[in-house]
Design an enzyme around this catalytic site. Structure first.
Site, PDB file in Angstrom:
ATOM      1  N   ASP A  13       0.854  -1.173   0.000  1.00 54.73           N
ATOM      2  CA  ASP A  13       0.000   0.000   0.000  1.00 54.73           C
ATOM      3  C   ASP A  13       0.901   1.237   0.000  1.00 54.73           C
ATOM      4  OD1 ASP A  13      -2.446   1.525   0.463  1.00 54.73           O
ATOM      5  OD2 ASP A  13      -1.705   1.784   2.513  1.00 54.73           O
ATOM      6  N   ASP A  15      -0.330   5.255   0.782  1.00 56.51           N
ATOM      7  CA  ASP A  15      -0.620   6.244   1.822  1.00 56.51           C
ATOM      8  C   ASP A  15      -0.687   5.594   3.201  1.00 56.51           C
ATOM      9  OD1 ASP A  15      -0.800   7.912  -0.297  1.00 56.51           O
ATOM     10  OD2 ASP A  15      -2.898   8.445  -0.034  1.00 56.51           O
ATOM     11  N   ASP A 218      -1.849  -0.550   5.817  1.00 60.35           N
ATOM     12  CA  ASP A 218      -2.302  -0.015   7.109  1.00 60.35           C
ATOM     13  C   ASP A 218      -3.812   0.098   7.237  1.00 60.35           C
ATOM     14  OD1 ASP A 218      -2.603   2.182   5.266  1.00 60.35           O
ATOM     15  OD2 ASP A 218      -2.663   3.523   7.001  1.00 60.35           O
TER      16      ASP A 218
END
Length: 273
Positions: A13, A15, A218
Site C-alpha cells: 500500500d 498512503d 495499514d
C-alpha cells in the site's frame, strides 16, 4: 522468515504505509527499497490511488514491476509481465478486474436519489475540496480524479445508513471498502487480494516456478491482500478501524507508523540474512 535470494514479490500500500500519512515522504523506507532493487525483488504498488497518481512515484523510485491501482480495480503490466493483453506504444498492458467507473457513478447517483443518502464522491468534488481532504497539490488532486474502476467518497450520513448503503451496492453488484481516508466503491469481485493473486499467478506462469509474497499496508482495504500473501505487515495506522486477518501467525503488527513501520515490518520478515 524469507530470503532476498528466493523468488519473492513485495506488495505494498502507499498512503500511510510506504508513504507518510501527512507528508507523503518515503525516506525511512529508502534503504530497504535499495536492498530490494539490488536483489531484483519486485516491489508492486497495491493502492487505492489512480494510475495517474502512481506514475510519478513509480518513475521517481525507478521501479520496473507491475502495479495495482484503485484497490485492485486495475492491474498495469510492463512488457515483461504482459501476455496477450492489448499494449500501448511502450508495451504496457492494462487489465481491468472490476466495474468501470462510469457504471459505479451511475449506480451511486441512482442510490443517492432513491434512498436519500448523504455522501460526496470525488466526482462531486472540486479540485479544491480534494486538496483540503488529502493534502495533495492541485496537480496531484487532478490525478486523483482520473479514475478507471472505483470511486472514493466521504460518508456524511449515519452508521445505520452506511450499512443500508452497503447492502444497496451489493444488490447492484458493487462493493464498499474502507481505506485510510475514504470509503471506496468498486466492483463486487474487485479487491487488493484478488489483484495480488492474479499477479502471483501471472509470475508463476511466466517463470514456471512458485514465488513467496509479502504484503504491507495499514487499512481495512488491505485485509484481502493480507489474506492472500504468505506474510503480512500490518502497519500501525492513524485510523481506529479494526484489521483482523485469517491467520495471525502470518502477520506482523508494527510499532511504528508509515514508512518507519514499513521498514520495521520488512526487517521482521527478511533480516535473517
Amino acid at each position: 522468515m524469507f530470503s532476498l535470494a528466493q523468488p519473492l514479490l513485495i506488495f505494498t500500500d502507499l498512503d500511510g504505509s510506504l508513504l507518510d500519512h501527512d507528508t507523503y515522504d518515503h525516506k525511512p523506507a529508502r534503504e530497504w527499497l535499495e536492498r530490494l532493487a539490488t536483489a531484483r525483488v519486485p516491489v508492486i504498488f497495491n493502492t487505492s490511488k489512480t494510475a495517474a497518481e502512481v506514475w510519478p512515484l513509480y518513475r521517481e523510485l525507478g521501479l520496473t514491476a507491475p502495479f495495482i491501482a484503485e484497490n485492485g480495480g486495475c492491474v498495469h503490466l510492463p512488457p515483461d509481465w504482459a501476455g496477450d493483453e492489448p499494449a500501448d506504444d511502450d508495451g504496457w498492458a492494462r487489465v481491468v478486474l472490476g466495474a468501470s467507473r462510469q457504471r459505479i457513478l451511475t449506480v451511486l447517483e441512482a442510490v443517492r436519489e432513491t434512498e436519500s443518502l448523504r455522501f460526496r464522491g470525488f466526482a462531486d468534488m472540486t479540485v479544491e475540496e480534494i486538496i483540503s481532504l488529502t493534502g495533495l497539490d492541485a496537480a496531484g488532486a487532478e490525478r486523483a480524479r482520473q479514475r478507471e474502476a472505483s470511486e472514493p467518497l466521504v460518508w456524511k450520513d449515519s452508521a445505520s445508513a452506511l450499512e443500508h448503503f452497503r447492502l444497496e451496492l451489493i444488490g447492484a453488484g458493487l462493493e464498499l471498502t474502507r481505506g485510510g481516508r475514504f470509503h471506496h466503491v468498486m466492483g463486487e469481485t474487485c479487491n487488493k487480494g484478488r489483484a495480488c493473486g492474479w499477479l502471483i499467478s501471472r509470475f508463476e506462469q511466466l517463470h514456471g516456478a512458485g514465488v513467496a509474497s509479502i504484503g504491507l499496508g495499514d487499512g481495512p482495504n488491505d485485509i484481502p491482500m493480507f489474506d492472500t500473501v504468505d506474510a503480512a505487515v500490518i502497519i500501525r495506522g492513524r485510523h481506529e478501524q479494526p484489521i483482523e486477518v485469517r491467520d495471525e501467525s502470518r502477520a506482523y503488527r508494527t510499532r511504528a507508523e508509515g514508512p518507519q513501520g514499513w521498514a520495521e515490518g520488512l526487517a521482521h520478515w527478511l533480516d535473517d540474512e
